[in-house]
Motif scaffolding. Structure first.
Motif, PDB file in Angstrom:
ATOM      1  N   GLU A 280      33.165   0.097  14.784  1.00  0.00           N
ATOM      2  CA  GLU A 280      33.103  -0.959  15.790  1.00  0.00           C
ATOM      3  C   GLU A 280      31.697  -1.499  15.969  1.00  0.00           C
ATOM      4  OE1 GLU A 280      35.399  -2.580  17.493  1.00  0.00           O
ATOM      5  OE2 GLU A 280      37.058  -1.505  16.569  1.00  0.00           O
ATOM      6  N   THR A 281      30.702  -0.718  15.546  1.00  0.00           N
ATOM      7  CA  THR A 281      29.317  -1.138  15.717  1.00  0.00           C
ATOM      8  C   THR A 281      28.523  -0.821  14.457  1.00  0.00           C
ATOM      9  OG1 THR A 281      28.537   0.991  16.564  1.00  0.00           O
ATOM     10  CG2 THR A 281      29.481  -0.565  18.181  1.00  0.00           C
ATOM     11  N   ALA A 282      27.314  -1.353  14.426  1.00  0.00           N
ATOM     12  CA  ALA A 282      26.437  -1.072  13.301  1.00  0.00           C
ATOM     13  C   ALA A 282      26.117   0.413  13.202  1.00  0.00           C
ATOM     14  CB  ALA A 282      25.149  -1.869  13.435  1.00  0.00           C
ATOM     15  N   CYS A 283      26.070   1.098  14.341  1.00  0.00           N
ATOM     16  CA  CYS A 283      25.805   2.543  14.319  1.00  0.00           C
ATOM     17  C   CYS A 283      26.912   3.288  13.574  1.00  0.00           C
ATOM     18  CB  CYS A 283      25.675   3.075  15.751  1.00  0.00           C
ATOM     19  SG  CYS A 283      24.177   2.522  16.597  1.00  0.00           S
ATOM     20  N   ASP A 284      28.155   2.805  13.736  1.00  0.00           N
ATOM     21  CA  ASP A 284      29.268   3.419  13.011  1.00  0.00           C
ATOM     22  C   ASP A 284      29.183   3.134  11.517  1.00  0.00           C
ATOM     23  OD1 ASP A 284      30.379   4.223  15.479  1.00  0.00           O
ATOM     24  OD2 ASP A 284      31.453   2.322  15.679  1.00  0.00           O
ATOM     25  N   LEU A 285      28.651   1.976  11.159  1.00  0.00           N
ATOM     26  CA  LEU A 285      28.644   1.533   9.769  1.00  0.00           C
ATOM     27  C   LEU A 285      27.526   2.167   8.954  1.00  0.00           C
ATOM     28  CD1 LEU A 285      30.098  -0.410   7.800  1.00  0.00           C
ATOM     29  CD2 LEU A 285      28.446  -2.182   8.480  1.00  0.00           C
ATOM     30  N   HIS A 286      26.377   2.426   9.575  1.00  0.00           N
ATOM     31  CA  HIS A 286      25.196   2.849   8.820  1.00  0.00           C
ATOM     32  C   HIS A 286      25.406   4.093   7.973  1.00  0.00           C
ATOM     33  CE1 HIS A 286      22.184   0.334  11.365  1.00  0.00           C
ATOM     34  NE2 HIS A 286      22.648  -0.322  10.318  1.00  0.00           N
ATOM     35  N   PRO A 287      26.000   5.178   8.497  1.00  0.00           N
ATOM     36  CA  PRO A 287      26.184   6.359   7.626  1.00  0.00           C
ATOM     37  C   PRO A 287      27.130   6.094   6.449  1.00  0.00           C
ATOM     38  CG  PRO A 287      27.287   6.659   9.747  1.00  0.00           C
ATOM     39  CD  PRO A 287      26.416   5.454   9.871  1.00  0.00           C
ATOM     40  N   LEU A 288      28.083   5.199   6.646  1.00  0.00           N
ATOM     41  CA  LEU A 288      28.987   4.842   5.552  1.00  0.00           C
ATOM     42  C   LEU A 288      28.243   4.056   4.481  1.00  0.00           C
ATOM     43  CD1 LEU A 288      32.083   3.729   7.686  1.00  0.00           C
ATOM     44  CD2 LEU A 288      31.625   5.983   6.677  1.00  0.00           C
ATOM     45  N   LEU A 289      27.378   3.150   4.903  1.00  0.00           N
ATOM     46  CA  LEU A 289      26.580   2.372   3.954  1.00  0.00           C
ATOM     47  C   LEU A 289      25.661   3.268   3.133  1.00  0.00           C
ATOM     48  CD1 LEU A 289      25.620  -0.676   6.216  1.00  0.00           C
ATOM     49  CD2 LEU A 289      27.104  -0.749   4.210  1.00  0.00           C
ATOM     50  N   GLU A 290      25.110   4.280   3.770  1.00  0.00           N
ATOM     51  CA  GLU A 290      24.183   5.170   3.073  1.00  0.00           C
ATOM     52  C   GLU A 290      24.874   5.928   1.954  1.00  0.00           C
ATOM     53  OE1 GLU A 290      22.402   7.660   5.995  1.00  0.00           O
ATOM     54  OE2 GLU A 290      21.264   6.027   6.943  1.00  0.00           O
ATOM     55  N   ARG A 291      26.136   6.288   2.153  1.00  0.00           N
ATOM     56  CA  ARG A 291      26.845   7.068   1.141  1.00  0.00           C
ATOM     57  C   ARG A 291      27.431   6.209   0.022  1.00  0.00           C
ATOM     58  NH1 ARG A 291      28.692   9.859   5.881  1.00  0.00           N
ATOM     59  NH2 ARG A 291      30.708   8.783   5.843  1.00  0.00           N
ATOM     60  N   ALA A 292      27.596   4.936   0.271  1.00  0.00           N
ATOM     61  CA  ALA A 292      28.250   4.057  -0.702  1.00  0.00           C
ATOM     62  C   ALA A 292      27.303   3.680  -1.833  1.00  0.00           C
ATOM     63  CB  ALA A 292      28.744   2.793  -0.007  1.00  0.00           C
ATOM     64  N   SER A 293      27.890   3.439  -3.011  1.00  0.00           N
ATOM     65  CA  SER A 293      27.108   2.897  -4.126  1.00  0.00           C
ATOM     66  C   SER A 293      27.371   1.403  -4.308  1.00  0.00           C
ATOM     67  CB  SER A 293      27.429   3.644  -5.417  1.00  0.00           C
ATOM     68  OG  SER A 293      28.820   3.678  -5.667  1.00  0.00           O
ATOM     69  N   VAL A 294      28.536   0.931  -3.877  1.00  0.00           N
ATOM     70  CA  VAL A 294      28.912  -0.480  -3.979  1.00  0.00           C
ATOM     71  C   VAL A 294      29.655  -0.872  -2.703  1.00  0.00           C
ATOM     72  CG1 VAL A 294      30.370  -2.158  -5.202  1.00  0.00           C
ATOM     73  CG2 VAL A 294      29.046  -0.493  -6.500  1.00  0.00           C
ATOM     74  N   ILE A 295      29.441  -2.097  -2.263  1.00  0.00           N
ATOM     75  CA  ILE A 295      30.112  -2.607  -1.058  1.00  0.00           C
ATOM     76  C   ILE A 295      31.030  -3.757  -1.441  1.00  0.00           C
ATOM     77  CG2 ILE A 295      29.758  -3.737   1.184  1.00  0.00           C
ATOM     78  CD1 ILE A 295      26.895  -2.424   1.097  1.00  0.00           C
ATOM     79  N   VAL A 296      32.215  -3.755  -0.874  1.00  0.00           N
ATOM     80  CA  VAL A 296      33.124  -4.905  -0.949  1.00  0.00           C
ATOM     81  C   VAL A 296      33.357  -5.365   0.480  1.00  0.00           C
ATOM     82  CG1 VAL A 296      35.413  -5.744  -1.580  1.00  0.00           C
ATOM     83  CG2 VAL A 296      34.249  -4.075  -3.049  1.00  0.00           C
ATOM     84  N   ILE A 297      33.043  -6.607   0.780  1.00  0.00           N
ATOM     85  CA  ILE A 297      33.181  -7.080   2.145  1.00  0.00           C
ATOM     86  C   ILE A 297      33.889  -8.433   2.174  1.00  0.00           C
ATOM     87  CG2 ILE A 297      30.838  -8.117   2.142  1.00  0.00           C
ATOM     88  CD1 ILE A 297      30.781  -7.276   5.188  1.00  0.00           C
ATOM     89  N   GLY A 298      34.795  -8.581   3.116  1.00  0.00           N
ATOM     90  CA  GLY A 298      35.461  -9.872   3.304  1.00  0.00           C
ATOM     91  C   GLY A 298      36.951  -9.831   3.511  1.00  0.00           C
TER      92      GLY A 298
END
Length: 486
Positions: free
Chosen positions: A297-315
């Protein structure tokens, strides 16, 4: 489809190749015209060996000359030949006049076209050719309508009359051919936009113009080939094949991100996570427990997920509200390789940025918003549009649609797989997920886009062949995509 080369050229380049052949290689224009007529006649006989009648429609230029050569060859082969012209003989000139006279001297007859024109056997379209750049005139439009209403197979010489040979746009109306025989090299406009409804099968004859002539001219584009994935090492583990994080699925749009997530799994990613709205995050992996789903729901929730990812798909299913804007802003700030689709593109259109390490996958409507124009502008020249997208946003841009285009700043590729059954919801989500999975497995941006677009369309073609186009579902393609990737 039979082609001697995968390179695509614009009409001006083909004319330059003709000029080189005539001026430097002593290949007279009349020789090229006779070779073109013979190539078309040979293709006609190979495609319809049981036919013994043809009806030829001729205009005024070299395209008409090709038609008269074909008509004379058919006459000599014992065909019943009817020829209709849309111009007085006095308007013919140069090589076209010469081959017209050859046809008459061989016993041929030519009639002026009118609404009473009778068609029989195979119709040969030699009306307008590649020189057309404005809407079809009224008299030619009547002839084109007459051809399209006839219950006869149609061969178009060089390009279906009325189709823009550079862009694939219909200039008012166009002949619907079953077979197009084109010359010297493949034209760009035969493979994208509206061309698929008009060209039928495509055969290219070089007219004996040496490859060295075309080598002097840089190809405008190429037909995309299918990259082949290497076998996986026997010692491989999931960490070798990347971790795709998909961000989207706003309220009411959870299906889109679920489809994209499943596509990433079927595309071979080692791990797949989804960041979505809290209201449905816990429900997204029902029936697909391999998906790791998280409330963000917030950027705080997203940050740890972003750190573990190697590729992002958004949209997919992202929406355009403040939550969507916040998710996109933080995803792009991570600077990780990214696939941007759907509402991520609509948000990007409001605040454009350039990134070297992303793949954008707009359909024509999204492309128009990204470029600040309308869909008519996109359709008018899809090649120019995708190049402009890539120039403005960097990375790799995929302009979806019939004959999807892929531009990376150095290459311009045309995909030839896919069919109208793909005109249904969720197809773009699947493409985005597969593209992300291929990036996660180490493919370059260009190869990931090429392979994803190719197998996406190829899977749809396989389904259409066995089950038809209507009712094709995006999720039904996933097992076939997995099979094709292997």
């Amino acid at each position: 489809m039979q082609t001697s080369s995968q390179a695509l050229y614009r009409v001006a380049q083909i004319r330059e190749a003709e000029h080189i052949a005539i001026q430097n290689l002593q290949m007279p224009g009349l020789q090229l015209m006779r070779s073109a007529g013979m190539a078309a006649f040979n293709a006609l006989r190979q495609r319809w060996p049981e036919q013994s009648r043809i009806t030829v429609f001729c205009g005024a230029g070299n395209n008409a000359g090709d038609g008269y050569v074909l008509a004379k060859l058919a006459l000599a082969a014992g065909f019943g030949v009817s020829v209709y012209t849309l111009v007085p003989v006095g308007q013919l000139g140069g090589d076209a006049l010469t081959v017209y006279q050859d046809f008459i001297q061989a016993g041929g007859r030519v009639s002026a076209f009118d609404a009473r024109a009778q068609t029989a056997g195979i119709i040969v379209d030699a009306l307008l050719g590649t020189g057309l750049s404005r809407p079809v005139g009224e008299e030619y439009a009547h002839a084109i309508s007459h051809i399209n209403r006839a219950d006869c197979p149609v061969l178009s010489i060089d390009v279906p009359s009325g189709l823009h040979a550079d862009t694939g746009c219909v200039l008012g109306c166009a002949v619907k051919a079953d077979l197009t025989v084109t010359f010297i090299a493949l034209k760009c406009g035969l493979f994208t936009g509206e061309a698929g409804d008009y060209c039928g099968d495509i055969v290219c004859s070089s007219l004996n113009v040496p490859d060295a002539v075309l080598a002097q001219l840089p190809a405008t584009a190429h037909l995309s080939s299918k990259p082949v994935l290497k076998p996986r090492p026997r010692s491989a583990h999931k960490g070798h094949f990347g971790h795709v994080l998909l961000i989207g699925g706003n309220r009411g749009f959870s299906g889109a991100i679920r489809l994209a997530g499943e596509a990433a799994l079927f595309g071979g990613a080692g791990l797949v996570s989804i960041a979505s709205r809290a209201g449905h995050a816990d429900l997204l992996n029902i029936g697909r427990p391999e998906l790791m789903c998280h409330a963000a729901e917030t950027a705080c929730d997203l940050h740890p997920l972003l750190e573990r990812a190697s590729v992002i798909v958004i949209g997919p299913g992202l929406g355009q509200d403040s939550w969507a804007q916040d998710m996109l802003r933080h995803a792009l700030a991570s600077e990780k390789p990214c696939v941007a689709d759907a509402d991520a593109l609509n948000l990007l259109a409001r605040h454009p940025v350039r990134r070297p390490n992303w793949v954008l996958t707009p359909h024509p409507g999204e492309a128009a918003r990204l470029l600040g124009c309308n869909t008519h502008d996109i359709a008018a020249d899809r090649f120019a549009a995708v190049k402009k997208l890539q120039n403005q946003y960097a990375g790799v841009c995929v302009l979806k649609g019939a004959g999807s285009l892929i531009a990376d700043g150095g290459n311009l590729l045309v995909n030839t797989t896919g069919n109208p059954g793909m005109a249904s919801g969720g197809m773009g989500d699947v493409l985005a997920g597969v593209t992300g999975a291929l990036l996660a497995q180490g493919l370059t941006l260009t190869d990931a886009a090429k392979l994803a677009v190719h197998v996406h369309g190829e899977a749809a073609d396989g389904m259409a062949a066995t089950q038809g186009e209507r009712g094709m579902l995006a999720g039904d393609l996933l097992p076939k995509i997995r099979e094709l990737l292997n």
